[in-house]
Write an enzyme that holds these catalytic residues in place. Structure first.
Site, PDB file in Angstrom:
ATOM      1  N   HIS A 146       0.932  -1.169  -0.118  1.00 43.99           N
ATOM      2  CA  HIS A 146      -0.031   0.081  -0.065  1.00 43.99           C
ATOM      3  C   HIS A 146       0.815   1.179  -0.004  1.00 43.99           C
ATOM      4  CE1 HIS A 146      -3.070  -2.778   1.814  1.00 43.99           C
ATOM      5  NE2 HIS A 146      -3.360  -2.624   0.482  1.00 43.99           N
ATOM      6  N   PHE A 147       0.473   2.183  -0.760  1.00 45.06           N
ATOM      7  CA  PHE A 147       1.275   3.372  -0.808  1.00 45.06           C
ATOM      8  C   PHE A 147       0.481   4.661  -1.284  1.00 45.06           C
ATOM      9  CE2 PHE A 147       1.127   1.864  -5.077  1.00 45.06           C
ATOM     10  CZ  PHE A 147       0.754   3.020  -5.848  1.00 45.06           C
TER      11      PHE A 147
ATOM     12  N   HIS B 179      -9.273  -3.525  -7.379  1.00 45.65           N
ATOM     13  CA  HIS B 179      -8.470  -4.824  -7.963  1.00 45.65           C
ATOM     14  C   HIS B 179      -8.968  -6.028  -6.951  1.00 45.65           C
ATOM     15  CE1 HIS B 179      -5.474  -4.713  -5.211  1.00 45.65           C
ATOM     16  NE2 HIS B 179      -4.995  -3.508  -5.368  1.00 45.65           N
TER      17      HIS B 179
ATOM     18  N   ALA C  70       2.496  -3.956 -11.627  1.00 46.09           N
ATOM     19  CA  ALA C  70       3.679  -4.574 -12.091  1.00 46.09           C
ATOM     20  C   ALA C  70       3.710  -6.174 -11.567  1.00 46.09           C
ATOM     21  CB  ALA C  70       4.926  -3.911 -11.586  1.00 46.09           C
TER      22      ALA C  70
ATOM     23  N   HIS D 136      -3.290  -5.510 -12.517  1.00 47.11           N
ATOM     24  CA  HIS D 136      -3.661  -4.220 -11.584  1.00 47.11           C
ATOM     25  C   HIS D 136      -2.227  -3.446 -11.410  1.00 47.11           C
ATOM     26  CE1 HIS D 136      -2.470  -6.622  -8.284  1.00 47.11           C
ATOM     27  NE2 HIS D 136      -2.355  -5.525  -7.378  1.00 47.11           N
TER      28      HIS D 136
ATOM     29  N   GLU E 229       1.415   8.351  -3.374  1.00 44.30           N
ATOM     30  CA  GLU E 229       2.371   8.908  -4.154  1.00 44.30           C
ATOM     31  C   GLU E 229       2.008  10.068  -4.774  1.00 44.30           C
ATOM     32  OE1 GLU E 229       5.133   5.395  -5.714  1.00 44.30           O
ATOM     33  OE2 GLU E 229       4.378   6.508  -7.258  1.00 44.30           O
TER      34      GLU E 229
ATOM     35  N   GLY F 272       3.685   1.083 -10.885  1.00 43.94           N
ATOM     36  CA  GLY F 272       4.632   0.032 -11.263  1.00 43.94           C
ATOM     37  C   GLY F 272       5.245  -0.059  -9.748  1.00 43.94           C
ATOM     38  N   SER F 273       6.070   0.445  -9.150  1.00 49.75           N
ATOM     39  CA  SER F 273       6.871   0.230  -7.970  1.00 49.75           C
ATOM     40  C   SER F 273       7.219   1.788  -7.382  1.00 49.75           C
ATOM     41  CB  SER F 273       8.014  -0.674  -7.795  1.00 49.75           C
ATOM     42  OG  SER F 273       9.166   0.137  -8.596  1.00 49.75           O
TER      43      SER F 273
END
Length: 296
Positions: free
Chosen positions: A65-66, A166, A224, A222, A68, A199-200
């Site tokens: 979880h993030f 997702h 990478a 959903h 950004e 992605g990351s």
């Protein structure tokens, strides 16, 4: 300067969007009405909803979880939030899996009829968890909006909000069949449906538009996806490697040791993933991370 602004922003995010539970003074007095009205199917779940559900609303979670801040190719700044139904979804899933197993008398995966009392209870609870996840993200966005206003006197453009999840179960028609489609780690990608594919923490993310490919049940990936398991990443990726991979992205460097399993090299190449699914979804915007906040 940029460094001072980034430090203030990260410090503010830790205060206003905590990873696991709200600080006592920030716990909402009540859940949003849409979550209160729908009763969960078991008293234990209902009790958890009113206790844990309230304390966790507006929290980020840990792991992948993030939150950004990202820039698109035209220099516009975007906010992306990946957070779900927190502990509630897991509790609901485990409760119904145990019921199904008891009902069928078998070990391992089991099922029940969607039109049975058990099936209807599961579908209603799963829909509630999906709604909770959505309200959780909206609470996070509201907290970030307040923080940005306080720190920089800027406002979010609410009209640009994309909701994508997702993990859901939906009744859909595919070909001549009516099917219950459970996407777990997959995006719905009907024709023109907006999506978000990260992605990351050190690589690009994308805004997408579904292509509605029938053979994929109108779905796409959903994100990478991991290239290394968490334990393998912790064994093979050191702090210096993480710092090198994160060059150019603000993050809490004091937590670098704990974030090694989230390093960009622990994930697959997002560009290769997007190329592999170009028949499923098309890229609308490419976004590069500027500041990444993760709970540890």
């Amino acid at each position: 300067g940029d460094e001072h602004s980034a430090a203030n922003l990260l410090a503010g995010l830790y205060r206003r969007v905590p990873p696991l539970k709200q600080r006592r003074e920030s716990v909402p007095a009540s859940l949003p009405e849409c979550l209160l009205q729908a009763q969960l199917s078991h008293p234990r779940l209902e009790k958890m909803k009113l206790r844990d559900g309230r304390v966790q609303l507006g929290t980020l979670g840990r792991g992948n979880h993030f939150l950004e801040f990202q820039k698109d190719d035209e220099g516009r700044t975007w906010l992306m939030v990946h957070s779900g139904s927190r502990g509630m979804g897991q509790a609901i899933s485990s409760h119904h899996a145990a019921l199904a197993s008891r009902e069928s008398g078998t070990q391992g995966p089991s099922s029940f009829d969607a039109d049975s009392p058990l099936g209807r209870a599961y579908l209603a609870d799963a829909a509630w968890a999906e709604r909770y996840a959505s309200e959780n993200r909206l609470a996070i966005v509201a907290a970030v909006a307040e923080l940005l206003s306080d720190l920089f006197a800027v406002e979010l453009d609410r009209g640009s909000l994309i909701h994508a999840n997702h993990n859901h179960v939906r009744f859909e028609t595919h070909g001549n069949y009516g099917l219950w489609v459970h996407r777990k780690g997959a995006l719905s990608a009907r024709i023109g449906e907006p999506g978000v594919i990260p992605g990351s923490m050190g690589t690009a993310s994308f805004h997408t538009s579904g292509r509605g490919l029938a053979e994929s049940l109108c779905s796409s990936s959903h994100g990478a996806g991991r290239a290394l398991s968490r334990s393998d990443a912790l064994h093979t990726i050191g702090e210096r490697q993480l710092m090198s991979e994160m060059r150019g992205v603000w993050f809490n460097e004091r937590q670098a040791g704990k974030l090694r399993d989230e390093a960009p090299s622990a994930y697959k190449d997002i560009f290769a993933v997007m190329r592999a699914q170009r028949e499923l979804t098309k890229i609308v915007l490419r976004l590069q991370p500027v500041l990444s906040y993760k709970g540890v």
